[in-house]
Design a protein around this motif. Sequence first.
Motif, mmCIF file in Angstrom:
data_model
loop_
_atom_site.group_PDB
_atom_site.id
_atom_site.type_symbol
_atom_site.label_atom_id
_atom_site.label_comp_id
_atom_site.label_asym_id
_atom_site.label_seq_id
_atom_site.Cartn_x
_atom_site.Cartn_y
_atom_site.Cartn_z
ATOM 1 N N ILE B 60 0.709 -1.268 0.290
ATOM 2 C CA ILE B 60 -0.036 -0.118 -0.020
ATOM 3 C C ILE B 60 0.733 1.128 0.024
ATOM 4 O O ILE B 60 0.626 2.135 -0.804
ATOM 5 C CB ILE B 60 -0.967 -0.123 1.133
ATOM 6 C CG1 ILE B 60 -2.015 -1.134 0.956
ATOM 7 C CG2 ILE B 60 -1.515 1.256 1.257
ATOM 8 C CD1 ILE B 60 -3.008 -1.043 1.956
ATOM 9 N N SER B 63 2.559 1.858 -3.440
ATOM 10 C CA SER B 63 1.720 2.125 -4.550
ATOM 11 C C SER B 63 1.319 3.697 -4.013
ATOM 12 O O SER B 63 0.887 4.489 -5.104
ATOM 13 C CB SER B 63 0.588 1.491 -4.783
ATOM 14 O OG SER B 63 0.065 0.499 -3.696
ATOM 15 N N LEU B 64 1.286 3.909 -2.916
ATOM 16 C CA LEU B 64 0.888 5.423 -2.677
ATOM 17 C C LEU B 64 2.161 6.397 -3.336
ATOM 18 O O LEU B 64 1.881 7.289 -3.617
ATOM 19 C CB LEU B 64 0.948 5.549 -1.100
ATOM 20 C CG LEU B 64 0.313 6.769 -0.528
ATOM 21 C CD1 LEU B 64 -1.106 7.183 -1.262
ATOM 22 C CD2 LEU B 64 0.380 6.940 0.780
ATOM 23 N N PHE B 65 3.281 5.691 -3.064
ATOM 24 C CA PHE B 65 4.468 6.536 -3.419
ATOM 25 C C PHE B 65 4.451 6.475 -4.896
ATOM 26 O O PHE B 65 4.645 7.664 -5.539
ATOM 27 C CB PHE B 65 5.565 5.706 -3.004
ATOM 28 C CG PHE B 65 6.906 6.333 -3.464
ATOM 29 C CD1 PHE B 65 7.860 5.397 -4.255
ATOM 30 C CD2 PHE B 65 7.494 7.608 -3.538
ATOM 31 C CE1 PHE B 65 8.829 5.971 -5.158
ATOM 32 C CE2 PHE B 65 8.296 7.914 -4.021
ATOM 33 C CZ PHE B 65 9.174 7.350 -4.967
ATOM 34 N N PHE B 66 4.138 5.493 -5.492
ATOM 35 C CA PHE B 66 4.029 5.458 -7.080
ATOM 36 C C PHE B 66 2.910 6.403 -7.552
ATOM 37 O O PHE B 66 2.943 7.117 -8.572
ATOM 38 C CB PHE B 66 3.440 4.122 -7.534
ATOM 39 C CG PHE B 66 4.704 2.980 -7.617
ATOM 40 C CD1 PHE B 66 4.370 1.732 -7.253
ATOM 41 C CD2 PHE B 66 5.979 3.454 -7.699
ATOM 42 C CE1 PHE B 66 5.357 0.913 -7.187
ATOM 43 C CE2 PHE B 66 6.924 2.721 -7.479
ATOM 44 C CZ PHE B 66 6.629 1.344 -7.149
ATOM 45 N N TYR B 71 5.277 6.506 -12.678
ATOM 46 C CA TYR B 71 5.853 4.792 -12.869
ATOM 47 C C TYR B 71 5.082 4.324 -13.872
ATOM 48 O O TYR B 71 3.893 4.128 -13.893
ATOM 49 C CB TYR B 71 6.018 4.431 -11.615
ATOM 50 C CG TYR B 71 6.223 2.900 -11.462
ATOM 51 C CD1 TYR B 71 5.566 1.855 -10.939
ATOM 52 C CD2 TYR B 71 7.597 2.653 -11.619
ATOM 53 C CE1 TYR B 71 6.130 0.548 -10.996
ATOM 54 C CE2 TYR B 71 8.229 1.492 -11.572
ATOM 55 C CZ TYR B 71 7.434 0.295 -11.094
ATOM 56 O OH TYR B 71 7.962 -0.691 -11.161
ATOM 57 N N ILE B 285 -9.227 1.410 -13.372
ATOM 58 C CA ILE B 285 -7.716 1.377 -12.858
ATOM 59 C C ILE B 285 -6.836 0.314 -13.551
ATOM 60 O O ILE B 285 -5.649 0.516 -13.923
ATOM 61 C CB ILE B 285 -7.697 1.142 -11.409
ATOM 62 C CG1 ILE B 285 -8.478 2.479 -10.830
ATOM 63 C CG2 ILE B 285 -6.488 0.842 -10.604
ATOM 64 C CD1 ILE B 285 -8.670 2.204 -9.300
ATOM 65 N N MET B 288 -5.831 1.307 -16.884
ATOM 66 C CA MET B 288 -4.738 2.368 -16.907
ATOM 67 C C MET B 288 -3.356 1.958 -16.630
ATOM 68 O O MET B 288 -2.454 2.088 -17.050
ATOM 69 C CB MET B 288 -5.191 3.533 -15.889
ATOM 70 C CG MET B 288 -4.367 4.750 -15.956
ATOM 71 S SD MET B 288 -4.609 5.716 -17.747
ATOM 72 C CE MET B 288 -6.212 6.190 -17.668
ATOM 73 N N TYR B 295 1.048 3.425 -14.580
ATOM 74 C CA TYR B 295 0.887 2.687 -13.233
ATOM 75 C C TYR B 295 0.602 3.775 -12.303
ATOM 76 O O TYR B 295 -0.228 3.692 -11.473
ATOM 77 C CB TYR B 295 2.038 1.896 -13.050
ATOM 78 C CG TYR B 295 1.787 0.803 -11.998
ATOM 79 C CD1 TYR B 295 2.205 1.172 -10.538
ATOM 80 C CD2 TYR B 295 1.016 -0.104 -12.151
ATOM 81 C CE1 TYR B 295 1.858 0.354 -9.673
ATOM 82 C CE2 TYR B 295 0.666 -1.202 -11.273
ATOM 83 C CZ TYR B 295 1.211 -0.930 -10.121
ATOM 84 O OH TYR B 295 0.768 -1.970 -9.052
ATOM 85 N N CYS B 299 -2.422 4.143 -9.732
ATOM 86 C CA CYS B 299 -2.481 4.218 -8.454
ATOM 87 C C CYS B 299 -3.206 5.468 -7.915
ATOM 88 O O CYS B 299 -3.798 5.374 -6.707
ATOM 89 C CB CYS B 299 -0.866 4.414 -7.693
ATOM 90 S SG CYS B 299 -0.125 2.855 -8.092
ATOM 91 N N ALA B 302 -6.664 4.553 -7.838
ATOM 92 C CA ALA B 302 -6.886 3.664 -6.798
ATOM 93 C C ALA B 302 -7.248 4.479 -5.515
ATOM 94 O O ALA B 302 -7.870 3.970 -4.689
ATOM 95 C CB ALA B 302 -5.869 2.838 -6.480
ATOM 96 N N TYR B 303 -6.291 5.418 -5.089
ATOM 97 C CA TYR B 303 -6.339 5.980 -3.694
ATOM 98 C C TYR B 303 -7.565 6.830 -3.773
ATOM 99 O O TYR B 303 -7.992 7.004 -2.691
ATOM 100 C CB TYR B 303 -4.943 6.656 -3.271
ATOM 101 C CG TYR B 303 -4.339 5.744 -2.831
ATOM 102 C CD1 TYR B 303 -3.207 5.090 -3.843
ATOM 103 C CD2 TYR B 303 -4.307 5.166 -1.562
ATOM 104 C CE1 TYR B 303 -2.386 4.002 -3.419
ATOM 105 C CE2 TYR B 303 -3.531 3.995 -1.392
ATOM 106 C CZ TYR B 303 -2.593 3.589 -2.167
ATOM 107 O OH TYR B 303 -1.803 2.234 -1.509
ATOM 108 N N LEU B 305 -10.268 6.184 -5.075
ATOM 109 C CA LEU B 305 -11.346 5.057 -4.940
ATOM 110 C C LEU B 305 -11.551 4.723 -3.442
ATOM 111 O O LEU B 305 -12.215 4.630 -2.812
ATOM 112 C CB LEU B 305 -11.212 3.976 -5.704
ATOM 113 C CG LEU B 305 -12.059 2.843 -5.723
ATOM 114 C CD1 LEU B 305 -13.504 3.221 -5.946
ATOM 115 C CD2 LEU B 305 -11.480 1.582 -6.500
#
Lengths: 491, 328, 297
Positions: B60, B63-66, B71, B285, B288, B295, B299, B302-303, B305
């Motif tokens: 998590i 992917s938050l960083f991404f 990326y 998502i 994409m 990516y 992400c 996704a966040y 969402l």
Amino acid sequence: MKYSVKKTFRAVLCALCVAVMCFSAAACNGNMFRFDDEELDSAIKEVLDTVDFKADESYSGTLRIVTNQEPDQITIMNALLDGFKKKYPSVTVEYDNYPSAGYKDTLTNMNSACSLNGKYETFPDVFWASNTDVTEYQSLDMLMPVDYFDGRDDSFDFANLVQIMVDDCKVGEHVYLMPRDSDRMVMYYNKDFLAKAGVSEEELHPERALTKSEFMALMDKCKNVKNDEGKDVSALDAFWNWESLLWPLLHAYGGSVVKEENGVTVSALNSPETLETYKFIKELNIKGYMTEGGTGNYWRFKNKLSVFLFGVRATLTDLAANISNIGVVPMPNLHDNEDRYFVGTGCSGYAMYRHAANPTSAWLFQKYVASEEGQNAISATGNNIPVLKELFDDDNAVWRNVTVNGNENFNHNAYIYKYDTASLTAQTGYRELIKPITAIKEVSKAFEDSIKYVLQNTTASDYTDEKNGIPKFLRSYHRDINNAIKIASGK
Amino acid sequence: MSIGIKHNSIARGGGALSSSLPCRIKKHRYSKRMLRTSLQCWVFLIPVSVGMVVFAATPIFMSLFFSFTNYNGAFISQIGLFNFKRLFDFSSVAGERFLNSMRVTFIYVIANMAFCTVLSYALALFLHRKMKGIGVVRLLFYLPCLIPGFISGFIYMAIFRYSASGTTGLINTWLLNLGLPQATFFSAKSTAIPTLVFTSVFGLGGGMIMLLAAFSNIPPTLYEAARLDGAGYFKQLFHITIPLSTPIVFYNLVTSLIAGLQTFGTYAAYGTGPEEEFNFMAVEIYRMAFSYHNYGLACAEAYLLFVIVGLLSIIMFKFSGWVHYGDD
Amino acid sequence: MTTDFYTCSTQLISSSRRKARKTALDYIVKYAVALLLLCVVLLPVAFMLFQSVMSYPESSGLEMHLFPHSFQPSNYKIILDYLSQLGNTLLVVAINAFFIPLTACITAFPFARAKFIGKKVAFAIILATVMVPASVLQIPTYTMYATVGLTGKLASLWIQSFFGGGALNIFLVIQFMRTLPKELDEAALIDGASLFRIFAVIIMPLVFNVFVYICINTVIAQWMDFQGPLMYLATGSEKSYTLALKFYVDYTNSTYLSDHYNEMMAMVVCMSLPPVALFLVFQQRMIGGIKIGGLKD
């Protein structure tokens, strides 16, 4: 005891979160960040310095190859490896195959993992890829531009290969895939059904392509054939949902998928030429020559439910196994004008991983694939036209002497009819024009889907109707293509 | 965020007075007993904590960083807030698509939640009786849930296919044989989502089983007492069955909200549907991330969402006063 | 008096006969409604079953019809190809089916039965992990497994079961535990039992039907799941595939199976049998009542 306990708890939680975040950021390999454009020449030069271009039969090393699990792939790879291992006995080859479903995803996942943890040696050195995947792999920086290798190696030259296939394996100026064959669309036919329709084989003019009027007349004669069980047999089976069949026809009619306008790529799908093309294909439906959009896997033809098939060489053994009396003629000209004759071609091949651990053995393998020995080994399986130009016209080449179901007079020339003038690939046709390359996949998909929905959803009476017919789908896929390009460009 | 426990003040030393006193000393006082209990409780939570940190927190946070980068699955070349800016700019194509996917997801989730909750409850009530062979009947209702996901998608497509000039699906073939026009089911924008909601009728068995388990947890003595008092079927239903099964109904609602907002299985079977009508948020998502290979943007979506789902769940929990627990 | 008695008894007899008639009609109506609903709900299952006995030309034919015109039960021989993958699947499913509900119950207990520091936060975090779409977690998770070397091995499929069996399962067990009256553990607490004792001796036996329910659900989900195995086992050898994965792979490679929908359906029917059997066996456990032992009515 104050609320210091709750405070400590909160502090612990925050510290944990920060620690995990730092840990995950640190876990990212430094290689992953690329803030300046990579100088390709210097980066590849470093790789080239590690490659031994003088390696010969005594070279010893390892090689890891991966393909998917299609039976054809495995047969061809085994045939290649038989010869390769004999030629280079000291090279240890490890050959794995991954499931066809999600083959690309498996490879891209592995690449992501390698880029994050730096363990590039876990990725195979050579892997199979088709021409349509090259742009996708390249956008993820997974492919080695082997034209640099060609430059340094005197014993190999890409000019010996069929130029249009080499172009099919390019992205920009660099070649990223070693093509292993050159495939082409042809028209197969079922001799038994042809006889039932009262058409002789000479009427098919096997030494040249049929003109459009000849083709339509032929379809008309063959549309009422019934098979042994009394079931209706359609005249034509074709998989229109495929760019190798659809794009040449669209190009012949003067249409295009995308075009450049003020430096930006936009869709050109919604044009009168496209309407003409789709109308023609829909006519085949309406006149009863073909059901719907044809079938994937060519199962109508294979199950003796159609007389003709627009097919390729790559599936020849499969088709021949099902239809014992199979014949082939060049792809007919589906345009009135004889000069607008285009036939779809394509290839697949073997790519070298950008960070391959064994580039020398990988290059030896790629050279072997394109050599006469390798090409003959592949052609012996029956399904491949060579990509080595000299073997095209060589009457003794293996690919010309493959007997199909005991028929020694199989019309192999049909596959190379007017090769230099009529061949057309989607790569040099429209894929080259699409920028950025991450949009290519979605644009191709929208293009291929457009014909599928036209054939499925426009009804007979109003198929050119602006509101409900073909134009409606053209507009919607035109919009999809534009959106795909915009999304990929960051809008 | 509490699961319906409204009387936390008892846990804090000081009771009702504590909230009114400005003095900080008595506000959050933890007794020794509380600490001891907490320690014991956290021992129970050791497996899930380890799992949380290793299997959930790391992906998590990565992917938050991404989501702040571009990326693409292989390398990063830009870091910044551009992904979020792009999503909130509704004139951009990506933002517009995201908005459209939010719209279809919400429509689908609300319709699905209402449809499934009511129907599975009614079905469970109907099958909660001692009849001969009721076990077999329950099994038969549960059978469609056992068909694997991708097969059931293919089967529904075969049943509901619409085609103007070719093979039609099973139901359309029947309609044509009866002389009626074909129904567009999955192929037209207006009928696509209703058809999808209808296919969830084949999956009612799962919720039904859980509700049957909940019904059997209600002590029969309550029903007997009610019957002796002269209550009829509907009175018993509204005063005993429904209140005491609310924890499970609540569970069903929350899980169908969370699962529904993340509907993804339709992509393999139906693609994105007519005019992107099945382009749910999780499908968007996925496309994409793996089609456009963007990516970072995936992400970020996704966040967003995640925030939406989180907010809705919090709202659901806050308004869960109607749930009746055995320990209140 | 006697007249009264006579009237009473005839009234009783006729009313019981009326009741008997009424119950018979009741039964018929209820069975009919059930049958009607079943016809709708079982359509996909019927489709699957009928396709599995059709002959090849009929199943791949262009006309759709429900009832088969041919009967070819030899389609079922296809399962013999899959026996070697059965062992793998059983191992993975057994480990998951036991440890997931177990850890779910262990984790749910404090939330349902005790008050402790950080309860709200912990619950929020647990539920939050479910709210992130799985697609974006795919690459980091895969990277983690690849770094440790678990890709291509069966262990990647069951290693997560020891660490808190899924947030939704935990939530379900919490809801179930909270329907149990609090007097049970309060009695034990007064007797001086520790939380562990309460959990093991009192609560666990009572939530057994939820345990079985989660167990069955896990079995069903894992039995048919191919997406997880496809991602993690693709780079491994075929010997370590699970049943569903091998089936999916055969269905998508252009092999014999991808063409023959009838045999594919036969395989799916066979694959569905173990979960169905499990369900039949444990149905009573799941739905049957709990014994509120130890409590006076």
